[in-house]
Structure formats: C-alpha cells, structure tokens
Design a protein around this motif. Structure first.
Motif, PDB file in Angstrom:
ATOM      1  N   MET A 110       0.851  -1.177   0.000  1.00 23.24           N
ATOM      2  CA  MET A 110       0.000   0.000   0.000  1.00 23.24           C
ATOM      3  C   MET A 110       0.885   1.225   0.000  1.00 23.24           C
ATOM      4  O   MET A 110       1.971   1.214   0.544  1.00 23.24           O
ATOM      5  CB  MET A 110      -0.901   0.026   1.235  1.00 23.24           C
ATOM      6  N   ARG A 111       0.351   2.244  -0.564  1.00 20.06           N
ATOM      7  CA  ARG A 111       1.084   3.495  -0.680  1.00 20.06           C
ATOM      8  C   ARG A 111       0.135   4.617  -0.273  1.00 20.06           C
ATOM      9  O   ARG A 111      -1.011   4.654  -0.720  1.00 20.06           O
ATOM     10  CB  ARG A 111       1.535   3.652  -2.125  1.00 20.06           C
ATOM     11  N   ALA A 112       0.639   5.525   0.564  1.00 14.28           N
ATOM     12  CA  ALA A 112      -0.180   6.655   0.996  1.00 14.28           C
ATOM     13  C   ALA A 112       0.602   7.947   0.832  1.00 14.28           C
ATOM     14  O   ALA A 112       1.777   8.025   1.190  1.00 14.28           O
ATOM     15  CB  ALA A 112      -0.599   6.496   2.459  1.00 14.28           C
ATOM     16  N   VAL A 113      -0.073   8.931   0.292  1.00 10.58           N
ATOM     17  CA  VAL A 113       0.433  10.302   0.301  1.00 10.58           C
ATOM     18  C   VAL A 113      -0.371  10.994   1.382  1.00 10.58           C
ATOM     19  O   VAL A 113      -1.599  11.100   1.296  1.00 10.58           O
ATOM     20  CB  VAL A 113       0.253  10.991  -1.065  1.00 10.58           C
ATOM     21  N   GLY A 154     -11.720  19.329   9.169  1.00 11.13           N
ATOM     22  CA  GLY A 154     -10.924  20.491   9.520  1.00 11.13           C
ATOM     23  C   GLY A 154      -9.478  20.047   9.648  1.00 11.13           C
ATOM     24  O   GLY A 154      -8.964  19.305   8.810  1.00 11.13           O
ATOM     25  N   LYS A 155      -8.835  20.447  10.723  1.00 12.58           N
ATOM     26  CA  LYS A 155      -7.435  20.088  10.950  1.00 12.58           C
ATOM     27  C   LYS A 155      -7.276  18.576  10.966  1.00 12.58           C
ATOM     28  O   LYS A 155      -8.063  17.858  11.584  1.00 12.58           O
ATOM     29  CB  LYS A 155      -7.001  20.663  12.295  1.00 12.58           C
ATOM     30  N   GLY A 156      -6.243  18.104  10.262  1.00 12.28           N
ATOM     31  CA  GLY A 156      -6.006  16.669  10.254  1.00 12.28           C
ATOM     32  C   GLY A 156      -5.133  16.228   9.106  1.00 12.28           C
ATOM     33  O   GLY A 156      -4.236  16.955   8.674  1.00 12.28           O
ATOM     34  N   LEU A 157      -5.437  15.019   8.612  1.00  6.88           N
ATOM     35  CA  LEU A 157      -4.633  14.387   7.579  1.00  6.88           C
ATOM     36  C   LEU A 157      -5.494  14.005   6.390  1.00  6.88           C
ATOM     37  O   LEU A 157      -6.510  13.316   6.547  1.00  6.88           O
ATOM     38  CB  LEU A 157      -3.972  13.120   8.126  1.00  6.88           C
ATOM     39  N   LEU A 158      -5.090  14.432   5.211  1.00  8.95           N
ATOM     40  CA  LEU A 158      -5.675  13.937   3.974  1.00  8.95           C
ATOM     41  C   LEU A 158      -4.793  12.790   3.523  1.00  8.95           C
ATOM     42  O   LEU A 158      -3.580  12.958   3.356  1.00  8.95           O
ATOM     43  CB  LEU A 158      -5.715  15.021   2.896  1.00  8.95           C
ATOM     44  N   VAL A 159      -5.396  11.604   3.359  1.00 11.98           N
ATOM     45  CA  VAL A 159      -4.649  10.421   2.939  1.00 11.98           C
ATOM     46  C   VAL A 159      -5.138   9.995   1.563  1.00 11.98           C
ATOM     47  O   VAL A 159      -6.303   9.628   1.395  1.00 11.98           O
ATOM     48  CB  VAL A 159      -4.831   9.258   3.938  1.00 11.98           C
ATOM     49  N   LEU A 160      -4.243  10.087   0.576  1.00 10.96           N
ATOM     50  CA  LEU A 160      -4.507   9.532  -0.748  1.00 10.96           C
ATOM     51  C   LEU A 160      -3.947   8.119  -0.697  1.00 10.96           C
ATOM     52  O   LEU A 160      -2.743   7.930  -0.484  1.00 10.96           O
ATOM     53  CB  LEU A 160      -3.828  10.361  -1.831  1.00 10.96           C
ATOM     54  N   LEU A 161      -4.813   7.108  -0.849  1.00 10.20           N
ATOM     55  CA  LEU A 161      -4.448   5.724  -0.594  1.00 10.20           C
ATOM     56  C   LEU A 161      -4.450   4.893  -1.869  1.00 10.20           C
ATOM     57  O   LEU A 161      -5.474   4.780  -2.540  1.00 10.20           O
ATOM     58  CB  LEU A 161      -5.427   5.112   0.416  1.00 10.20           C
ATOM     59  N   ARG A 176       0.901   3.489  11.039  1.00  5.59           N
ATOM     60  CA  ARG A 176       1.912   4.492  10.683  1.00  5.59           C
ATOM     61  C   ARG A 176       1.291   5.864  10.468  1.00  5.59           C
ATOM     62  O   ARG A 176       1.817   6.871  10.939  1.00  5.59           O
ATOM     63  CB  ARG A 176       2.674   4.072   9.423  1.00  5.59           C
ATOM     64  N   VAL A 177       0.187   5.896   9.757  1.00  7.25           N
ATOM     65  CA  VAL A 177      -0.483   7.173   9.492  1.00  7.25           C
ATOM     66  C   VAL A 177      -0.960   7.800  10.806  1.00  7.25           C
ATOM     67  O   VAL A 177      -0.715   8.972  11.082  1.00  7.25           O
ATOM     68  CB  VAL A 177      -1.652   6.995   8.499  1.00  7.25           C
ATOM     69  N   LEU A 180      -1.664   6.127  -7.756  1.00  7.59           N
ATOM     70  CA  LEU A 180      -0.396   6.111  -7.025  1.00  7.59           C
ATOM     71  C   LEU A 180       0.479   4.932  -7.458  1.00  7.59           C
ATOM     72  O   LEU A 180       1.675   4.920  -7.212  1.00  7.59           O
ATOM     73  CB  LEU A 180      -0.633   6.042  -5.516  1.00  7.59           C
ATOM     74  N   TYR A 181      -0.133   3.956  -8.121  1.00  5.11           N
ATOM     75  CA  TYR A 181       0.624   2.830  -8.655  1.00  5.11           C
ATOM     76  C   TYR A 181       0.825   2.939 -10.164  1.00  5.11           C
ATOM     77  O   TYR A 181       1.083   1.947 -10.838  1.00  5.11           O
ATOM     78  CB  TYR A 181      -0.020   1.493  -8.264  1.00  5.11           C
TER      79      TYR A 181
END
Length: 154
Positions: free
Chosen positions: A1-4, A24-31, A48-49, A81-82
């Motif tokens: 798996m790959r995450a940005v 709001g505040k946080g993490l955008l994960v492109l998976l 990990r994230v 992402l792949y």
C-alpha cells in the motif's frame, strides 16, 4: 500500500459538485492499493499514518500526532499512485489492485484508523472526485508498506 499523507487545515471531497466528506485540521490520505496488498498492510499503514508526529507542539516542533491535536483523517482512494511511467508516456496501472480487491482493503484501512481512535471521513471509492485541501506547512509525507519492510541503513 502506498499513501500520500498531507497535513491539512481543511479538506473536502466532492462528487458531481456535491460535497461528500469534509474535515478540519487533520490528515488527507490519498491511498493506493497494489495487487500484492492484504489486510496486514492495511493495518500496518493505518498505524503508521495515525502515529505520524507531524503536528507542531508548543515549541513549534513537529512532535504531535493527529489525535493529540484533535485532528481527523480524510481517506481518498487513488489507484493512480501505482502508475508506472518507466516506459512510454502513458502510465501503466498493472500494479494497482482491481476494484474488487482494493475496495475491501480500502475499507479495512478506514476501520483500522477508526479503531485507533481517529475520526475518519472518506471519499467515494471508484468515483471521479474533486479533492480540495489547504496543505498546512506544507507538510506531505509518502509512506509505502514495501519500504517499511526494508531495513534502515545503519
């Protein structure tokens, strides 16, 4: 798996002009999910994230994780992402998992994030989405489970 993973002050996903999810505040994960991935990779990547210490503490150092700052996660599936661009100008997506394999793993990743105590919104799997974000920093981290398995250099 790959995450940005992008540290954001806000992010949202729209499909056909309609807002589907927002944080709001946080993490955008492109998976991105590969044909080699399984449930173990989903759980590993979620840990990990969730554990990324990329939010500033009182001294201005990146020392806090999303939970410590009351942050959320917005997870968006992204098979591109792949994309392999080693030959020619058109990417090959042979390494990306097909939808019937990727969807359960996408959902497993989200369940793992939720189990770790982080609120998690999601995009619409397989849809053409418009992702809007304000990258805070900017801070962008790429995590690949294949890389996590490799030993660190001494």
């Amino acid at each position: 798996m790959r995450a940005v993973v992008q540290r954001v002050s806000r992010a949202c996903v729209r499909v056909d002009g309609q807002e589907q999810a927002t944080i709001g505040k946080g993490l955008l994960v492109l998976l991105g999910i590969s044909v080699r991935d399984g449930a173990d990779e989903a759980r590993l990547l979620a840990r990990r994230v969730a554990g990324l210490r990329i939010f500033d503490d009182a001294a201005g150092r990146m020392n806090l994780d999303a939970a410590a700052v009351g942050g959320s996660v917005l997870c968006v599936s992204q098979f591109t992402l792949y994309g392999d661009v080693r030959r020619g100008k058109r990417p090959s997506f042979e390494a990306a998992a097909p939808a019937e394999q990727a969807l359960p793993l996408y959902e497993a990743f989200i369940r793992a994030i939720l189990a770790l105590g982080l609120p998690c919104e999601r995009g619409v799997f397989g849809a053409a989405m418009q992702v809007e974000l304000v990258n805070d920093g900017p801070v962008t981290i790429v995590i690949d489970t294949d890389d996590l398995a490799r030993p660190r250099r001494a």
